[in-house]
Design a protein around this motif. Structure first.
Motif, PDB file in Angstrom:
ATOM      1  N   ASP A  27      -0.821  15.411   4.263  1.00  0.00           N
ATOM      2  CA  ASP A  27      -1.029  16.625   3.475  1.00  0.00           C
ATOM      3  C   ASP A  27      -0.370  16.467   2.099  1.00  0.00           C
ATOM      4  O   ASP A  27       0.848  16.244   2.020  1.00  0.00           O
ATOM      5  CB  ASP A  27      -0.431  17.822   4.206  1.00  0.00           C
ATOM      6  N   PRO A  28      -1.140  16.575   1.003  1.00  0.00           N
ATOM      7  CA  PRO A  28      -0.588  16.321  -0.347  1.00  0.00           C
ATOM      8  C   PRO A  28       0.593  17.232  -0.692  1.00  0.00           C
ATOM      9  O   PRO A  28       1.584  16.759  -1.260  1.00  0.00           O
ATOM     10  CB  PRO A  28      -1.785  16.591  -1.263  1.00  0.00           C
ATOM     11  N   ALA A  29       0.492  18.510  -0.368  1.00  0.00           N
ATOM     12  CA  ALA A  29       1.570  19.427  -0.716  1.00  0.00           C
ATOM     13  C   ALA A  29       2.842  19.089   0.066  1.00  0.00           C
ATOM     14  O   ALA A  29       3.952  19.106  -0.487  1.00  0.00           O
ATOM     15  CB  ALA A  29       1.145  20.867  -0.424  1.00  0.00           C
ATOM     16  N   TYR A  30       2.671  18.768   1.327  1.00  0.00           N
ATOM     17  CA  TYR A  30       3.813  18.406   2.169  1.00  0.00           C
ATOM     18  C   TYR A  30       4.435  17.101   1.666  1.00  0.00           C
ATOM     19  O   TYR A  30       5.658  16.963   1.589  1.00  0.00           O
ATOM     20  CB  TYR A  30       3.350  18.259   3.618  1.00  0.00           C
ATOM     21  N   LEU A  65       8.641  13.714  -1.381  1.00  0.00           N
ATOM     22  CA  LEU A  65       8.961  12.887  -2.551  1.00  0.00           C
ATOM     23  C   LEU A  65      10.026  13.555  -3.419  1.00  0.00           C
ATOM     24  O   LEU A  65      10.933  12.882  -3.933  1.00  0.00           O
ATOM     25  CB  LEU A  65       7.692  12.619  -3.364  1.00  0.00           C
ATOM     26  N   GLU A  66       9.921  14.865  -3.583  1.00  0.00           N
ATOM     27  CA  GLU A  66      10.929  15.578  -4.367  1.00  0.00           C
ATOM     28  C   GLU A  66      12.295  15.469  -3.713  1.00  0.00           C
ATOM     29  O   GLU A  66      13.315  15.303  -4.399  1.00  0.00           O
ATOM     30  CB  GLU A  66      10.523  17.050  -4.518  1.00  0.00           C
ATOM     31  N   GLN A 124       0.836  -1.197   0.000  1.00  0.00           N
ATOM     32  CA  GLN A 124       0.000   0.000   0.000  1.00  0.00           C
ATOM     33  C   GLN A 124       0.871   1.247   0.000  1.00  0.00           C
ATOM     34  O   GLN A 124       2.068   1.188   0.270  1.00  0.00           O
ATOM     35  CB  GLN A 124      -0.920   0.012   1.224  1.00  0.00           C
ATOM     36  N   ASP A 125       0.222   2.367  -0.349  1.00  0.00           N
ATOM     37  CA  ASP A 125       0.937   3.640  -0.427  1.00  0.00           C
ATOM     38  C   ASP A 125       1.022   4.248   0.972  1.00  0.00           C
ATOM     39  O   ASP A 125       0.179   5.064   1.364  1.00  0.00           O
ATOM     40  CB  ASP A 125       0.218   4.597  -1.386  1.00  0.00           C
ATOM     41  N   LEU A 126       2.044   3.875   1.725  1.00  0.00           N
ATOM     42  CA  LEU A 126       2.168   4.367   3.088  1.00  0.00           C
ATOM     43  C   LEU A 126       2.773   5.761   3.155  1.00  0.00           C
ATOM     44  O   LEU A 126       2.759   6.383   4.225  1.00  0.00           O
ATOM     45  CB  LEU A 126       3.010   3.395   3.923  1.00  0.00           C
ATOM     46  N   MET A 127       3.290   6.263   2.033  1.00  0.00           N
ATOM     47  CA  MET A 127       3.751   7.648   2.036  1.00  0.00           C
ATOM     48  C   MET A 127       2.589   8.588   2.338  1.00  0.00           C
ATOM     49  O   MET A 127       2.749   9.607   3.010  1.00  0.00           O
ATOM     50  CB  MET A 127       4.388   8.010   0.694  1.00  0.00           C
ATOM     51  N   ALA A 128       1.391   8.224   1.845  1.00  0.00           N
ATOM     52  CA  ALA A 128       0.196   9.036   2.115  1.00  0.00           C
ATOM     53  C   ALA A 128      -0.173   8.966   3.588  1.00  0.00           C
ATOM     54  O   ALA A 128      -0.706   9.923   4.157  1.00  0.00           O
ATOM     55  CB  ALA A 128      -0.967   8.575   1.254  1.00  0.00           C
TER      56      ALA A 128
END
Length: 615
Positions: A205-208, A213-214, A196-200
């Protein structure tokens, strides 16, 4: 001959903040150093240390290298220490080095060395160095395997031994591996990361999350701090750095920096408090007005300590005292000016002696601290729940108390808060003493020493002040000049000491006759007194003069050499005028002086009015 290449997996050393050098053993050659090591300069290297020693013992190189090979072949570490004494006097940076074996890309034996300066290391640096040392020493357990296994197996062995969070992302950015430290810290297994996408979950917060990721994809090796959610829903601070390997994968190194953040926050808070205390101390030291000093102190302290109330309680000479300054949050009772009778503060009571010797009253909760019921009830009435009281000591006496109060809940007062309030009480004691001394000097400069009345200087200043004020308000200003009749004869008859006593008694009688707070009685000079009557027309001035005459007659001061009566009498000149800024107070003084002259010329023991218009 070309130098052996450094294995790719050891490039992670470049991301560490502790000095790392990597040597080839045969011949003994420095292959690489990370940024932290380069910053220390060539003097801090192990090879420089051996060179200094060889100047006194030429055989040292051969002996040391043989010793290194033996220990490394047995899987052990080597250790060297450089001081600035003895054979190592040329050492500018005393160091301690710890070295471990390492397999170079061509299969030859290398040496990875971690250095630590011996002087000036703080606990934080030592702790960090210890953490990084674990990373340096981790390869030691896999050196024997490194030459036999693939790069991934070597990395896995390192990962499983290091007390830092480590992860590997494949070329597509998917999590390929996490170590045990990362699983324990964040609470998710490798399988969960891959399913699963545990980064989320870590960064809701999407912007954070995009910034995180960058940072990963840039793989610049720079350390950045990120607030990360765990599987349990807690937020922790993690410092992450990422490095791209030759096959395109990205290795990440993370460290929980919560302790560091807390220490930084504590130091920042302390620095902020120190600045605020300095500001408050500076403000109170710049003022000589006691009330201004106290008001600034309680306001500043309440802001610094984030308390609901800070107050100064001045003790009375008998018992109890009065709240003379207070800063209080909205919604809580304002008690400045309140007189509090407390017989514990009467002279010779034990608590005063305890306060005099520096005792503080530290109450985290008034309901559980064993206070007497009367104190609990009194504090509860003004909504106090926690109380911190520091004595203000001046000349070995308890001048008063400085109190900080929490109203909505219990509060465990920290040593730093107690120390801060104690320091401020000391500053206040000095400031109060200076203000009181200033007021004493000011009183001496503006008051008559014999009678205690304001002197001519004070009279002139006050008359000027009221003249300007009443000119704006277009209200009348009254003035009476009083002169003791035949005072020279009184002195000649009764003596100058009796004359002084007579002046004091007349001053008291005139002051007693004047009823309002704004009215001022002054000794104008010699046996002459003056009374300023703001907002008073001529009818009011006459009433005041009549009261003074009655009071003087009532005290019946004997004066047998007076030419008019057997007791002391006064002559008075009266004046009243609506001040005008086109004129000066001298206008009013001239009118009253003219009337006084008329009273003396008319036979004394009377009052007279001036001509109807200013001279």
């Amino acid at each position: 001959m070309a130098k052996p290449q450094l294995p790719a997996e050891y490039k992670v050393f470049g991301m560490l903040q502790t000095p790392i050098w990597i040597y080839q053993l045969d011949p003994f050659t420095l292959l690489w150093a990370n940024t932290a090591a380069v910053a220390l300069g060539p003097d801090a290297t192990l090879s420089a240390h051996l060179s200094r020693l060889s100047q006194h013992q030429p055989e040292i190189w051969v002996q040391r290298l043989a010793h290194y090979r033996l220990r490394l072949s047995q899987g052990q570490t080597i250790q060297e220490t450089a001081s600035n004494q003895g054979c190592d006097q040329g050492c500018k940076t005393p160091m301690n080095w710890v070295g471990s074996g390492l397999s170079l890309a061509d299969g030859s034996l290398g040496l990875v060395v971690e250095g630590q300066p011996l002087a000036g290391a703080t606990k934080a640096v030592i702790d960090q160095a210890s953490t990084h040392r674990a990373m340096v020493e981790a390869p030691r357990s896999v050196v024997a395997k490194a030459a036999l296994h693939q790069q991934a197996e070597t990395l896995q062995a390192i990962f499983d031994n290091i007390p830092l969070m480590l992860s590997i992302f494949d070329a597509q950015g998917q999590v390929e591996y996490i170590n045990q430290a990362m699983e324990a810290e964040l609470g998710w297994s490798l399988a969960e990361w891959q399913q699963q996408d545990l980064m989320a979950a870590c960064y809701p917060d999407p912007a954070y999350r995009q910034q995180v990721l960058e940072h990963i994809h840039q793989a610049s090796g720079d350390w950045l701090d990120w607030q990360t959610y765990t599987a349990a829903g807690h937020v922790i601070d993690i410092a992450w750095a990422h490095l791209r390997l030759s096959d395109g994968r990205i290795i990440g190194i993370g460290q929980n920096i919560g302790d560091r953040k807390r220490i930084e926050a504590k130091f920042k808070q302390q620095a902020q408090r120190d600045r605020l205390i300095a500001q408050v101390t500076q403000r109170i030291s710049q003022s000589l007005e006691l009330q201004d000093i106290l008001d600034k102190a309680v306001f500043g302290l309440r802001q610094i300590l984030a308390a609901h109330r800070v107050l100064v309680y001045a003790l009375d000479v008998t018992c109890g005292g009065r709240v003379v300054a207070e800063s209080v949050s909205d919604g809580y009772p304002f008690i400045q000016g309140r007189v509090i009778v407390d017989h514990c503060f009467s002279p010779n009571r034990p608590i005063l002696d305890e306060y005099r010797h520096g005792r503080c009253q530290i109450t985290a909760d008034i309901y559980t601290s064993g206070l007497a019921d009367c104190y609990v009830n009194a504090l509860a009435q003004i909504k106090v729940r926690a109380n911190l009281v520091i004595p203000i000591i001046q000349d070995e006496r308890v001048w008063g108390l400085l109190a900080c109060q929490q109203c909505d809940r219990p509060r465990h007062w920290q040593p730093s808060e107690i120390d801060m309030l104690t320091q401020m009480a000391h500053h206040l004691a000095i400031a109060i003493q200076q203000a009181e001394l200033y007021h004493k000097l000011q009183h001496l400069a503006t008051h008559d020493k014999l009678t205690g009345l304001p002197n001519r200087r004070y009279f002139d200043d006050y008359l000027e002040q009221e003249w300007r004020r009443l000119s704006r308000e277009q209200a009348p200003l009254g003035l009476i000049f009083c002169d003791i009749d035949y005072f020279k004869q009184y002195n000649d008859t009764y003596g100058h000491l009796a004359g002084d006593d007579c002046l004091v008694l007349v001053a008291q009688v005139i002051t007693r006759s004047i009823k309002r707070a704004a009215d001022l009685t002054a000794r104008y000079g010699g046996e002459e007194f003056a009374v300023i009557l703001p907002n008073t027309d001529m009818a009011g001035v006459i009433r005041a003069a009549q009261r003074i005459r009655r009071e003087i007659e009532a005290v019946n001061i004997p004066h047998r050499t007076s030419l008019i009566k057997p007791h002391l009498t006064l002559s008075m000149g009266l004046a009243s005028w609506h001040p005008d800024l086109s004129l000066t107070p001298n206008t009013l003084k001239s009118m009253a002086d003219q009337a006084l002259y008329q009273a003396k010329q008319g036979g004394r023991d009377r009052y007279c009015l001036p001509s109807p218009s200013p001279p």
